[in-house]
Design a protein around this motif. Structure first.
Motif, PDB file in Angstrom:
ATOM      1  N   GLY A 183       0.872  -0.744   0.227  1.00 48.86           N
ATOM      2  CA  GLY A 183       0.010   0.041  -0.159  1.00 48.86           C
ATOM      3  C   GLY A 183       0.552   1.532   0.142  1.00 48.86           C
ATOM      4  N   MET A 184       0.043   2.551   0.437  1.00 55.55           N
ATOM      5  CA  MET A 184       0.795   3.500  -0.035  1.00 55.55           C
ATOM      6  C   MET A 184       1.406   4.014   0.993  1.00 55.55           C
ATOM      7  N   PRO A 185       3.161   4.485   0.757  1.00 50.61           N
ATOM      8  CA  PRO A 185       3.684   5.016   2.150  1.00 50.61           C
ATOM      9  C   PRO A 185       3.083   5.688   3.490  1.00 50.61           C
ATOM     10  N   ALA A 186       3.375   6.175   4.401  1.00 46.38           N
ATOM     11  CA  ALA A 186       2.873   6.691   5.349  1.00 46.38           C
ATOM     12  C   ALA A 186       2.674   8.152   5.043  1.00 46.38           C
ATOM     13  N   SER A 187       4.558   8.726   4.098  1.00 44.44           N
ATOM     14  CA  SER A 187       4.486  10.171   4.010  1.00 44.44           C
ATOM     15  C   SER A 187       3.619  10.105   3.279  1.00 44.44           C
ATOM     16  N   GLU A 188       2.944   9.331   2.072  1.00 49.58           N
ATOM     17  CA  GLU A 188       2.640   9.988   0.726  1.00 49.58           C
ATOM     18  C   GLU A 188       0.634  10.241   1.540  1.00 49.58           C
ATOM     19  N   LYS A 189       0.858   9.530   2.472  1.00 45.31           N
ATOM     20  CA  LYS A 189      -0.504   9.523   3.570  1.00 45.31           C
ATOM     21  C   LYS A 189      -0.810  10.525   4.031  1.00 45.31           C
ATOM     22  N   ALA A 190       0.013  10.819   4.810  1.00 47.69           N
ATOM     23  CA  ALA A 190       0.358  12.868   5.125  1.00 47.69           C
ATOM     24  C   ALA A 190       0.048  13.167   4.321  1.00 47.69           C
ATOM     25  N   CYS A 191       0.586  13.796   3.084  1.00 48.85           N
ATOM     26  CA  CYS A 191       1.194  14.178   1.890  1.00 48.85           C
ATOM     27  C   CYS A 191      -0.586  14.480   1.764  1.00 48.85           C
ATOM     28  N   ARG A 192      -1.017  13.470   1.371  1.00 51.08           N
ATOM     29  CA  ARG A 192      -2.915  13.494   0.870  1.00 51.08           C
ATOM     30  C   ARG A 192      -3.443  14.577   1.805  1.00 51.08           C
ATOM     31  N   GLN A 193      -3.442  13.900   3.213  1.00 55.23           N
ATOM     32  CA  GLN A 193      -4.225  14.452   3.897  1.00 55.23           C
ATOM     33  C   GLN A 193      -4.515  15.997   4.725  1.00 55.23           C
ATOM     34  N   ARG A 194      -2.710  16.695   4.317  1.00 54.95           N
ATOM     35  CA  ARG A 194      -2.748  18.431   3.834  1.00 54.95           C
ATOM     36  C   ARG A 194      -3.295  18.719   3.096  1.00 54.95           C
ATOM     37  N   LEU A 195      -3.501  17.996   1.730  1.00 54.11           N
ATOM     38  CA  LEU A 195      -4.024  18.354   0.587  1.00 54.11           C
ATOM     39  C   LEU A 195      -5.470  18.677   0.849  1.00 54.11           C
ATOM     40  N   VAL A 196      -5.725  17.809   1.184  1.00 54.92           N
ATOM     41  CA  VAL A 196      -7.196  18.229   1.961  1.00 54.92           C
ATOM     42  C   VAL A 196      -7.676  18.845   2.678  1.00 54.92           C
ATOM     43  N   LYS A 197      -6.590  19.209   3.432  1.00 53.90           N
ATOM     44  CA  LYS A 197      -6.839  20.375   4.314  1.00 53.90           C
ATOM     45  C   LYS A 197      -6.153  21.845   4.061  1.00 53.90           C
ATOM     46  N   LEU A 198      -5.510  21.574   2.374  1.00 56.96           N
ATOM     47  CA  LEU A 198      -5.607  23.102   1.736  1.00 56.96           C
ATOM     48  C   LEU A 198      -6.982  23.161   0.708  1.00 56.96           C
ATOM     49  N   GLY A 199      -7.925  22.943   1.128  1.00 53.91           N
ATOM     50  CA  GLY A 199      -9.127  22.544   0.058  1.00 53.91           C
ATOM     51  C   GLY A 199      -9.008  22.125  -1.531  1.00 53.91           C
ATOM     52  N   VAL A 200      -7.303  21.145  -1.704  1.00 55.46           N
ATOM     53  CA  VAL A 200      -7.235  21.142  -3.366  1.00 55.46           C
ATOM     54  C   VAL A 200      -8.074  19.709  -3.332  1.00 55.46           C
ATOM     55  N   LYS A 201      -8.264  19.402  -4.654  1.00 56.54           N
ATOM     56  CA  LYS A 201      -9.500  18.905  -5.196  1.00 56.54           C
ATOM     57  C   LYS A 201      -8.117  18.665  -6.081  1.00 56.54           C
ATOM     58  N   PHE A 202      -8.326  16.524  -5.692  1.00 55.28           N
ATOM     59  CA  PHE A 202      -7.331  16.272  -6.735  1.00 55.28           C
ATOM     60  C   PHE A 202      -7.970  14.480  -6.511  1.00 55.28           C
ATOM     61  N   ARG A 203      -7.327  13.874  -7.659  1.00 58.69           N
ATOM     62  CA  ARG A 203      -7.380  12.790  -6.966  1.00 58.69           C
ATOM     63  C   ARG A 203      -6.066  11.818  -7.471  1.00 58.69           C
ATOM     64  N   ASP A 204      -6.788   9.937  -6.472  1.00 56.71           N
ATOM     65  CA  ASP A 204      -5.117   9.022  -7.199  1.00 56.71           C
ATOM     66  C   ASP A 204      -5.017   8.831  -8.534  1.00 56.71           C
ATOM     67  N   VAL A 205      -4.376   8.362  -9.225  1.00 50.65           N
ATOM     68  CA  VAL A 205      -4.704   7.743 -10.814  1.00 50.65           C
ATOM     69  C   VAL A 205      -3.466   6.331 -10.114  1.00 50.65           C
ATOM     70  N   PRO A 206      -3.403   5.754 -11.582  1.00 48.76           N
ATOM     71  CA  PRO A 206      -2.481   4.657 -11.581  1.00 48.76           C
ATOM     72  C   PRO A 206      -1.234   4.728 -11.761  1.00 48.76           C
ATOM     73  N   ARG A 207      -0.016   4.204 -10.943  1.00 53.20           N
ATOM     74  CA  ARG A 207       1.224   4.848 -11.102  1.00 53.20           C
ATOM     75  C   ARG A 207       2.278   4.571 -12.472  1.00 53.20           C
ATOM     76  N   ILE A 208       2.051   5.377 -12.296  1.00 52.27           N
ATOM     77  CA  ILE A 208       2.592   6.231 -14.252  1.00 52.27           C
ATOM     78  C   ILE A 208       4.703   5.186 -13.726  1.00 52.27           C
ATOM     79  N   SER A 209       5.269   4.694 -15.128  1.00 55.22           N
ATOM     80  CA  SER A 209       6.210   4.136 -15.327  1.00 55.22           C
ATOM     81  C   SER A 209       6.334   3.655 -16.738  1.00 55.22           C
ATOM     82  N   ARG A 210       7.519   4.536 -16.519  1.00 55.49           N
ATOM     83  CA  ARG A 210       8.511   3.817 -18.419  1.00 55.49           C
ATOM     84  C   ARG A 210       9.790   3.529 -17.947  1.00 55.49           C
TER      85      ARG A 210
END
Length: 406
Positions: free
Chosen positions: A221-248
Motif C-alpha cells: 500500500g501507500m507509504p505513510a509519507s504519501e498518506k500524510a501528504c494527501r491529508q495535508r492536501l485535503v486541509k488545503l482544499g485541493v481537489k485531486f484524485r489518485d491515479v494508477p502508477r506511471i512507469s516508463r
C-alpha cells in the motif's frame, strides 16, 4: 628355658602353615569341576522327606526325595539310595518347561502366515468397526447420494458433474438464488443491485483493496509519507484524485501520482495536471498564500483559473537531445502559462511592455515569492525556453541551492 623359648617361635611358624594346609584341603575343587559328575554345584529341587505320593508323583512305590544336596562326600550314599531317593532337576530359565509351555513350539520356515481376511485389530481390542470419512464419501458417490458436487474429468478439456444435480437449498433462496431445473443459480451483481434498490436493503461496504489509502504499506500500500501528504492536501482544499502508477523505465514515472484539478477558493487547473504529491502541496500553498493576495492587491480580484502548459512529461531538460532528464519526467514540476482572474481578465506569462505596470509588478512578485516554495523558478527573461511560461520544480540539490531567475 631360654633355649626352649627360642625354639618355640620357629616351630610355631612351621606349624601354622601346615595346619592351614590341612584344614583347607577339603575346600579344593576336584579335577573334573567342569565335568558332569560334580553335582554339588547343580541346583536340585528337593522336598524334605515327603512321600512321593504326597509330592504329586503318580508313581507306584512310595519313595522319598532327599532334602540334602548331593555333594562330593555323599556320592556313594546317593548311589546306594537311588531306589529310595529320586532327584528332580530345575528347568532351564529360557526353556519351554520354565515358560509353562506344554508342547514345544516348532520352528517355522521363516514365512509369516497371515490369517484369511487379515488381522482384525478392532475385534482384538473389542471395538466395533468405524467407517472413515473418505470411505463414507466414496459410498455416497457410488450410490449417487453425494451431498457435495462431484466433478469428473478433471485435467481434461471436458470436465463435467457426476451424478444427479444438487437441489437448491433454502439458504440459497433467501440469498436471492434462482432455481432453474434443480440447479443452484447464484445471481449476478446487476440482479443483486436491482433487488437491493427495490427492497431498500442497507449494504455495508468494505474498504476497497485497490484503494492505496486503505491498503497497509506492508502489503504494497501507500507509504505513510504519501498518506500524510494527501491529508495535508485535503486541509488545503485541493481537489485531486489518485491515479494508477506511471512507469516508463528507470528515468520516467511517478510511484504515487495525483491528478490535480482544482485549488481552494474555486480555482480550476486547466487541464488537470498529473504530478506527485510534493509539488502539488507546494503549488497549492504558493497560490493560496502568495498569488491570490497579489492579484487582490493589484486587481481587486481573486484567481478563477490557472492554465498549466506541462506537468508529467517523459523528456529531457528543455527537450534538448543529450541533456539531463527534466523534473517533469518524475512529475516533480509544473509550468504555468496563463492566469485568469475572477473579473475575466487574463494575464499571459510573457515579457510585458513599458506601460504594463500592474502586470509587470504581478509577474515580478510571482518570481520573488515562489522561490520560497520551489527550488527552481524560471520564466520570461531566464532563457529562450521559458519566455512564455513559469517553470516551478522541486529539484533536490546536494548543497540545498535554490535557482530563482529574478
Amino acid at each position: 628355658m631360654a633355649f626352649v623359648s627360642r625354639l618355640r617361635r620357629p616351630l610355631g611358624l612351621l606349624v601354622a602353615p601346615a595346619m592351614l594346609a590341612a584344614c583347607s584341603g577339603g575346600l579344593m575343587p576336584p579335577d573334573d569341576i567342569d565335568g558332569g559328575g560334580v553335582s554339588a554345584i547343580q541346583p536340585v529341587e528337593v522336598i524334605s522327606r515327603v512321600p512321593a505320593g504326597e509330592a504329586g508323583d503318580t508313581g507306584g512305590d512310595a519313595a522319598y526325595v532327599s532334602s540334602e544336596p548331593v555333594g562330593q562326600a555323599g556320592e556313594a550314599n546317593a548311589a546306594m539310595a537311588t531306589p529310595a531317593r529320586q532327584q528332580k532337576r530345575l528347568p532351564m530359565i529360557d526353556s519351554d518347561e520354565a515358560m509353562g509351555i506344554s508342547q514345544p513350539v516348532q520352528a517355522s520356515s521363516g514365512v509369516l502366515t497371515v490369517p484369511e481376511g487379515g488381522v482384525n485389530m478392532d475385534a482384538g481390542l473389542g471395538v466395533g468397526r468405524v467407517e472413515g470419512l473418505a470411505e463414507a464419501q466414496a459410498n455416497e458417490i457410488a450410490e449417487g447420494n453425494a451431498s457435495q458436487v462431484v466433478v469428473g474429468g478433471i485435467g481434461t478439456d471436458t470436465p463435467q458433474q457426476v451424478g444427479e444435480p444438487i437441489p437448491m437449498s433454502e439458504g440459497g433462496a433467501e440469498l436471492g438464488a434462482a432455481e432453474s431445473e434443480g440447479y443452484l443459480r447464484v445471481p449476478d451483481k446487476a440482479t443483486t443491485r436491482r433487488r437491493q434498490a427495490v427492497e431498500g436493503d442497507q449494504v455495508a461496504f468494505l474498504p476497497r483493496l485497490n484503494d492505496p489509502m486503505q491498503v497497509p504499506e506492508t502489503m504494497g500500500g501507500m507509504p505513510a509519507s504519501e498518506k500524510a501528504c494527501r491529508q495535508r492536501l485535503v486541509k488545503l482544499g485541493v481537489k485531486f484524485r489518485d491515479v494508477p502508477r506511471i512507469s516508463r523505465g528507470r528515468s520516467c514515472g511517478i510511484d504515487w501520482p495525483v491528478e490535480l484539478s482544482g485549488l481552494s477558493g474555486g480555482i480550476q487547473i486547466k487541464p488537470a495536471a498529473q504530478v506527485n504529491c510534493r509539488i502539488t502541496e507546494a503549488f497549492a500553498r504558493w497560490v493560496k498564500q502568495e498569488l491570490v493576495p497579489s492579484t487582490r492587491t493589484r486587481y481587486l480580484s481573486g484567481v478563477s483559473a490557472i492554465h498549466q502548459m506541462s506537468s508529467y512529461s517523459c523528456r529531457t531538460m528543455n527537450s534538448q537531445k543529450g541533456a539531463a532528464m527534466s523534473e517533469h519526467a518524475k512529475g516533480n514540476a509544473i509550468d504555468v502559462g496563463k492566469i485568469v482572474l475572477k473579473t475575466g481578465k487574463t494575464i499571459v506569462i510573457e515579457k510585458k511592455g513599458f506601460f504594463a505596470f500592474r502586470e509587470k509588478g504581478l509577474l515580478k512578485s510571482v518570481r520573488g515569492d515562489s522561490c520560497k516554495y520551489f527550488s527552481t523558478v524560471l520564466g520570461p527573461g531566464s532563457d529562450r525556453f521559458h519566455k512564455d511560461h513559469f517553470h516551478f520544480d522541486l529539484r533536490a540539490r546536494k548543497s540545498g541551492y535554490r535557482h530563482c531567475s529574478l
